[in-house]
Design a protein around this motif. Structure first.
Motif, PDB file in Angstrom:
ATOM      1  N   HIS A  62       0.820  -1.208   0.000  1.00 45.02           N
ATOM      2  CA  HIS A  62       0.000   0.000   0.000  1.00 45.02           C
ATOM      3  C   HIS A  62       0.860   1.267   0.000  1.00 45.02           C
ATOM      4  CE1 HIS A  62      -3.840  -2.071   0.844  1.00 45.02           C
ATOM      5  NE2 HIS A  62      -3.090  -2.913   1.532  1.00 45.02           N
ATOM      6  N   ALA A  63       0.299   2.337  -0.563  1.00 44.24           N
ATOM      7  CA  ALA A  63       0.990   3.625  -0.603  1.00 44.24           C
ATOM      8  C   ALA A  63       0.301   4.694   0.229  1.00 44.24           C
ATOM      9  CB  ALA A  63       1.102   4.111  -2.048  1.00 44.24           C
ATOM     10  N   ASP A  64      -0.828   4.357   0.862  1.00 45.18           N
ATOM     11  CA  ASP A  64      -1.594   5.378   1.575  1.00 45.18           C
ATOM     12  C   ASP A  64      -1.686   5.143   3.072  1.00 45.18           C
ATOM     13  OD1 ASP A  64      -3.276   3.188   1.523  1.00 45.18           O
ATOM     14  OD2 ASP A  64      -4.608   4.030   0.014  1.00 45.18           O
ATOM     15  N   HIS A  65      -1.136   4.051   3.555  1.00 43.71           N
ATOM     16  CA  HIS A  65      -1.074   3.810   4.989  1.00 43.71           C
ATOM     17  C   HIS A  65       0.036   2.801   5.274  1.00 43.71           C
ATOM     18  CE1 HIS A  65      -3.591   0.373   3.705  1.00 43.71           C
ATOM     19  NE2 HIS A  65      -3.022  -0.258   4.711  1.00 43.71           N
ATOM     20  N   VAL A  66       0.482   2.780   6.508  1.00 46.37           N
ATOM     21  CA  VAL A  66       1.497   1.818   6.942  1.00 46.37           C
ATOM     22  C   VAL A  66       0.800   0.560   7.428  1.00 46.37           C
ATOM     23  CG1 VAL A  66       3.349   1.370   8.606  1.00 46.37           C
ATOM     24  CG2 VAL A  66       3.162   3.619   7.514  1.00 46.37           C
ATOM     25  N   THR A  67       1.258  -0.577   6.948  1.00 48.08           N
ATOM     26  CA  THR A  67       0.614  -1.841   7.291  1.00 48.08           C
ATOM     27  C   THR A  67       0.851  -2.232   8.751  1.00 48.08           C
ATOM     28  OG1 THR A  67       0.387  -4.181   6.709  1.00 48.08           O
ATOM     29  CG2 THR A  67       2.583  -3.241   6.519  1.00 48.08           C
ATOM     30  N   GLY A  68      -0.113  -2.946   9.303  1.00 50.95           N
ATOM     31  CA  GLY A  68       0.005  -3.452  10.675  1.00 50.95           C
ATOM     32  C   GLY A  68       0.408  -4.910  10.750  1.00 50.95           C
ATOM     33  N   THR A  69       0.848  -5.499   9.630  1.00 48.17           N
ATOM     34  CA  THR A  69       1.085  -6.945   9.631  1.00 48.17           C
ATOM     35  C   THR A  69       2.182  -7.378  10.601  1.00 48.17           C
ATOM     36  OG1 THR A  69       2.385  -6.603   7.606  1.00 48.17           O
ATOM     37  CG2 THR A  69       0.159  -7.467   7.344  1.00 48.17           C
ATOM     38  N   ALA A  70       3.343  -6.714  10.583  1.00 44.43           N
ATOM     39  CA  ALA A  70       4.436  -7.125  11.466  1.00 44.43           C
ATOM     40  C   ALA A  70       4.088  -6.906  12.933  1.00 44.43           C
ATOM     41  CB  ALA A  70       5.725  -6.385  11.109  1.00 44.43           C
ATOM     42  N   ALA A  71       3.392  -5.815  13.226  1.00 47.16           N
ATOM     43  CA  ALA A  71       2.971  -5.564  14.610  1.00 47.16           C
ATOM     44  C   ALA A  71       1.971  -6.613  15.076  1.00 47.16           C
ATOM     45  CB  ALA A  71       2.383  -4.165  14.731  1.00 47.16           C
ATOM     46  N   LEU A  72       1.093  -7.037  14.200  1.00 44.46           N
ATOM     47  CA  LEU A  72       0.160  -8.108  14.549  1.00 44.46           C
ATOM     48  C   LEU A  72       0.890  -9.425  14.787  1.00 44.46           C
ATOM     49  CD1 LEU A  72      -2.724  -7.198  12.108  1.00 44.46           C
ATOM     50  CD2 LEU A  72      -2.974  -7.448  14.583  1.00 44.46           C
TER      51      LEU A  72
END
Length: 248
Positions: A62-72
């Motif tokens: 994505h280019a419009d937000h930072v992903t939460g995958t690693a934090a999850l």
């Protein structure tokens, strides 16, 4: 939806939809397109639904937000997933037509490039649900003027890989900016103002959208290529994201 636990969540800052899909029998679940600033909300929801998060997945980089995958992954022990074609980091990589097993649910990963090279549409055939990311949105589609964008490729992806589904499949996009929550293959084939045109007309439309440079691209893409921050909603990282400061 027999056998399925399903929730659609929303981030108002980026107008991003995040989806939780879980097997009602095994209680295993996946989350699609999580947002970093909403990780605590997502973990709380998973726990309240009595689910165990197995996968955190992105439809694309994505280019419009930072992903939460690693934090999850840090919070739950889940594995992260993205398409191999994205070239972004993750625990597991998907190729066209791969199947992601979530308990008794089979989620097909279908390559739909054009917005980016790594775009995938996730399809739950058992319930006729289609998570289209930015490839197909409600009466719209993802832009094609950056990140390997290719309007002709997107046109063929949508018509050949999504519009080829039965018309009663539901469409759940990664974004909507007008408060709409879902569509269907039939609706988009009839009413999408861009994708009901010929290929050449579509290319002309996409070349003349006149869209602004994405506000968060300079911070989002560098983070998302590395799967996002590992810390759960770290205050310094949140401040850097708000200030559009890329990771070191």
């Amino acid at each position: 939806m027999s056998g399925l636990v399903f929730r659609q969540l929303f981030d108002s800052t980026s107008s991003t939809y995040t989806y939780i899909i879980g097997c009602a029998v095994t209680r295993l679940a996946a989350i699609i397109d999580p947002v970093y600033e909403k990780v605590s909300r997502d973990v709380k929801m998973v726990n309240e639904l009595d689910l165990k998060l197995k996968y955190a997945m992105n439809t694309h980089c994505h280019a419009d937000h930072v992903t939460g995958t690693a934090a999850l992954r840090s919070a739950t022990g889940c594995q992260t997933i993205i398409s191999k074609a994205s070239a972004a980091k993750a625990d597991l990589y998907l190729n066209d037509n791969d199947i992601v097993k979530i308990g008794n649910l089979d989620l097909e990963a279908r390559s739909t490039p054009g917005h980016t090279d790594g775009c995938m549409t996730f399809i739950l055939h058992s319930h006729k649900l289609c998570f289209t990311g930015d490839a197909l949105m409600i009466r719209a589609c993802g832009r094609t003027d950056f990140q390997q964008g290719d309007a002709r490729k997107l046109y063929h992806s949508v018509h050949g890989r999504i519009f080829s589904l039965s018309e009663d499949y539901s469409i759940y996009p990664a974004h909507d900016y007008q408060g709409r929550t879902q569509s269907s293959v039939r609706e988009e084939k009839l009413y999408n103002p861009r994708l009901t045109k010929t290929e050449d007309e579509f290319v002309h439309i996409m070349e003349n959208l006149g869209l602004k440079y994405p506000a968060k691209i300079d911070v989002s893409v560098p983070w998302n290529m590395r799967c996002g921050p590992t810390e759960v909603e770290d205050k310094e990282i949140l401040a850097d994201i708000a200030a559009n400061k890329p990771p070191a």
